[in-house]
Motif scaffolding. Sequence first.
Motif: not given
Length: 377
Positions: A25-40
Motif C-alpha cells: 500500500t505504501g509503495l502504491r501511494i508513493a507510485s503516484v508521485f514517482i510516476i508523476l515525476a517521470t511522466s512530467l
Amino acid sequence: MRAHRLQARDDGVDCTSGTGAHSYTGLRIASVFIILATSLFGALFPVLARRHRILGLYIPETAFKVAKYFGSGVIIATAFIHLLDPATQELTSPCLSPAWQEYPYAMAICLGSIFMIFIVELVAFRWGTAVLARVGLEHDAHGHGLATGSHSAHGPEVRPAGAAGAVAPNKLEYVDVEDARGDDHTLGDPEKASEKHAAHEHTHEHGMHGVLSDSAIAQIIGIAILEFGVLLHSVFVGLTLAVDEEFKVLFIVIIFHQTFEGLGVGSRLAYMELPKKYAYVPVVGAVLFGITTPIGIAAGLGVRSTYNPGSATASIVSGVLDAFSAGILIYTALVELLAHEFIFNKEMIEGDNKQLVFAIGCMMLGAGLMALLGKWA
C-alpha cells in the motif's frame, strides 16, 4: 454453460465479485508521485529544452531529432502492443457472454476509430483551408509542398494563393499577399522598401491574428488527436498499477513506459510552431500527459476495495477504450508520423542517406524498446 462462464474465468479469477490487491500500500501511494515525476520529465523536457535558450545551448539539435524519431517508434508500438492486443484479450475474456466471442469486436472498434479520426481531421482541415482562402492564402495542412521541402508531422504551411513551392521545413511563413502578387511599388526606392520591411516584420511580430489562429488550430487539432488516444490509455495504465497483484514488476515497467511515451508526446509538442498567443498549448499538453496516469493510480487506490479488474464490466470498458485508443494512435502513427516524416518529406526522399538511416534507426529503437516492455505490461 453461460452461467459457469460468468462465474469464473479459466484462470480461476472470480468474474462477479472481488477486489483489487491490497499489498504494498505504501509503495502504491508513493507510485503516484514517482510516476508523476517521470511522466512530467518525459513530456515536458523536450518542450522546455527547445524553447529556452540556456537549455538549448547545452543540448544539440541532434538530441531533439533522436527524441522525435524515437518517440514516433514508441507511439507505433504502443498502438499495437500496449493497446490493440490487450483490447483483443479483454473483449474475448471468458468472463464475457459467448456473443463477445462470435465477432472480433476489438478490431471492429479500432477500425471505426481510424475512420472517425480520419473524417474529423479531414473536415477540420477543409474548414481551415476555406477560412484561409478567404484572405488569399493557401493552407498545406501537412506539408506536401515537395517543390522546396516539406514539414514534419503537424507542421502546416501557409503561403499566398497560387504561389509555387512551399516554405522552409519546420517553419511557418506568413507572406505579404501584395508582395507575392508582384504589386510592390517600393522597388528602386530603398527608403520605402525599408519602411515596408519594417511594417512586414511588425506584422509577423503582432500576429495577422486571424491567419495565425487558423493555422495554429490545424496543428492543435492534430496534436489533440494524438493526446486523446494516449491519455485514455494512460488512465487505464494507472488504474491497473493501483490494483494489480504483480505490482513490483509492473511498477518498474510503467516507469519506463511512461518516460518513453512522454518523450514521444513531448517531442511532438516541442516541434509545434505556434504564435505567442498559443505558446502555452505544448506545455499544457505535456502537463496533461504527466498527470493522467497518477490520476488513474489515485482513482484505482480509491476504489480497489470494490473494484474487480477481472469482472465482465471492467473487461468491456477497458477493452472498448483500448481498442478505440489503438485506432487513434494507429492513424496518427502511420499517417501523421511515418507518412509525413518520411514519404512526403523531401529531406528524407532526396537528402543524405545517413540522415535517413539515422532517423529510421531511432524510430526502430523506440518501437523495439516499447514492444519489449509489452512482455511485462
